[in-house]
Enzyme design. Sequence first.
Site, short mmCIF file in Angstrom:
data_model
loop_
_atom_site.label_atom_id
_atom_site.label_comp_id
_atom_site.label_asym_id
_atom_site.label_seq_id
_atom_site.Cartn_x
_atom_site.Cartn_y
_atom_site.Cartn_z
N CYS A 197 -12.40 -18.86 -10.09
CA CYS A 197 -13.18 -17.79 -9.42
C CYS A 197 -14.25 -17.12 -10.65
O CYS A 197 -14.53 -16.75 -11.66
CB CYS A 197 -12.07 -16.55 -9.51
SG CYS A 197 -11.24 -17.18 -8.08
N LYS A 244 1.58 -19.46 -7.47
CA LYS A 244 0.72 -20.21 -8.17
C LYS A 244 0.92 -20.14 -9.20
O LYS A 244 1.11 -20.97 -10.42
CB LYS A 244 -0.80 -19.46 -7.08
CG LYS A 244 -1.96 -20.84 -7.86
CD LYS A 244 -2.62 -20.25 -7.19
CE LYS A 244 -3.52 -19.26 -7.60
NZ LYS A 244 -4.54 -19.34 -8.87
N ASN A 245 0.49 -18.94 -9.79
CA ASN A 245 0.72 -18.26 -11.01
C ASN A 245 1.38 -18.79 -12.06
O ASN A 245 1.42 -18.62 -13.28
CB ASN A 245 -0.07 -16.74 -11.47
CG ASN A 245 -1.21 -16.56 -11.22
OD1 ASN A 245 -1.98 -18.01 -10.36
ND2 ASN A 245 -1.89 -15.43 -10.98
N ARG A 287 -14.64 -13.68 -18.54
CA ARG A 287 -13.81 -14.69 -18.57
C ARG A 287 -13.64 -15.75 -20.20
O ARG A 287 -13.53 -16.61 -19.55
CB ARG A 287 -13.05 -15.23 -17.90
CG ARG A 287 -12.84 -13.93 -16.19
CD ARG A 287 -12.05 -15.02 -14.95
NE ARG A 287 -11.04 -14.64 -14.70
CZ ARG A 287 -10.32 -15.60 -14.04
NH1 ARG A 287 -10.65 -16.10 -12.64
NH2 ARG A 287 -8.25 -15.47 -14.67
N ASP A 338 -4.56 -8.87 -9.40
CA ASP A 338 -4.11 -10.00 -8.00
C ASP A 338 -4.36 -9.06 -6.26
O ASP A 338 -4.35 -10.14 -5.57
CB ASP A 338 -4.01 -10.81 -7.67
CG ASP A 338 -4.27 -11.93 -9.39
OD1 ASP A 338 -5.30 -11.75 -9.27
OD2 ASP A 338 -3.41 -12.45 -9.82
N ARG A 372 -6.78 -22.06 -1.91
CA ARG A 372 -7.15 -22.63 -3.86
C ARG A 372 -5.14 -21.72 -3.92
O ARG A 372 -4.69 -22.07 -4.49
CB ARG A 372 -8.00 -21.48 -4.38
CG ARG A 372 -9.29 -22.82 -4.17
CD ARG A 372 -9.93 -22.09 -5.27
NE ARG A 372 -8.80 -22.42 -6.50
CZ ARG A 372 -9.18 -20.55 -7.15
NH1 ARG A 372 -10.32 -19.63 -7.56
NH2 ARG A 372 -9.03 -20.37 -8.45
#
Length: 429
Positions: free
Chosen positions: A126, A22-23, A131, A316, A408
């Site tokens: 999230c 995903k990233n 952030r 993560d 997600r």
Amino acid sequence: MDRIKITGGQRLEGSLPISGAKNAALPLLIATLLTSDRLTLKNVPNLADVALLARILRNHGVDHSIEGKRASPNGLMGETYHLTARDIVDTTAPYEMVSRMRASFWVLAPLLARCGQARVSLPGGCAIGTRPVDLHLLAMKQLGAEIDIDAGYVVARAKGGLRGNRIVFPKVSVGATHAALLGAALARGETVIDNAAREPEICDVAHCLIKMGALIDGIGTSTLRIQGRDRLEGATHTVLPDRIEAGTFAMAVAATGGDVVLEGARYALLDTALDALKKTGTEVTETETGLRVRRNGGSIEPISVETQPFPGFPTDLQAQFMALMTRASGTSVIRETIFENRFMHVQELARLGAEIQLHGDSATVKGVKRLTGAPVMATDLRASVSLVIAGLMADGETMINRVYHLDRGFERLEEKLSGCGAQIERLTG
Ligand code: UD1
């Protein structure tokens, strides 16, 4: 709203495929804004975040079509995206979209580089800390952009496009490194990025940019040197495997005392986490097609870890490792150094009987003999999957509510786990 029901206590056995990362897929999709030619991305995971980003890109004028899964020599490949940003029709990324996914803020750099202007809402994402985006703005300013904040939007201008320069990040940021790289690829002259993030997903994007015509040195190190081009071309690129998904399943296998081959997983992409896992008493070996993870009986040794930028232990995987440690044969300390508020899973794990004490950026986890199933609430993406791991270890039934976070970032999670013997099902509605 969907829920996931798990009846714990089953060993995981067999094999499961690891999806595209995903990233990496998200910034690769965004890279399409840099060229009017067609970019083809293979092995794209079918995830809610990817679909949302494709919608956001369409708003800027990106046409895309998707081919379904295809068989390949290594099993099933993910979807193939064909993307073309022939004309950028809108340089605004609106609040309604960006607030739902932080990575969509990353369109700022390519829009600026290609169109000389962008108006991008400040992000959401999230709830794992404040952030900020100061490092993204620093990078764009260094590349010659003027930046204002207006009514929740970043308004950026760079007449005649971006100009290469030196960018020294005071702190390692994955997103800001992506932004600097994407911007620099289409900037005039040379850019040097110091203290760049070294995550494999950044390397994957850099390799794709090279296929598009950019010149980049230092890939995989903390200093990237980019010769910008006035025009980038189309390319075809395959998204690398998802190391976080692989690490998550490896911990699930360890947690249930199972034996599973993770097809397509690569040791080198997550050696720090796998080394920690091995110290818990889990065997991890490379096979021709992936990684075999095995733990046969025996206790789970308590191991302390501290999250760090790559190549350190990934933030993560912190929640998932903590889930494993709740059943260890002693006490471990898990320290989170990347995000200030990434312990929301702690109180949910406690509902299953975990004994965890928080003090500042550290969690002390005292292993318990058993967890007991309970209803829990998913809070953010990685926290949600830690509850899945805990549910697999717990006696009885665990019901995970609010699973949209899982969708997600984890493709076909229930299918992959149930294929290895887990009793897990999605209850819709
Ligand atoms: C990316 C990943 C996310 C992962 C994180 C850290 C994607 C889509 N997301 O998120 O899964 O958890 O890297 O590995 O790839 N920071 C600032 N100013 C900024 C930007 C970041 O202070 O302008 C801080 C953040 O608050 C955080 C730290 O830097 O404390 C690292 O964040 P960063 O690496 O930027 O995370 P993301 O790119 O958002």
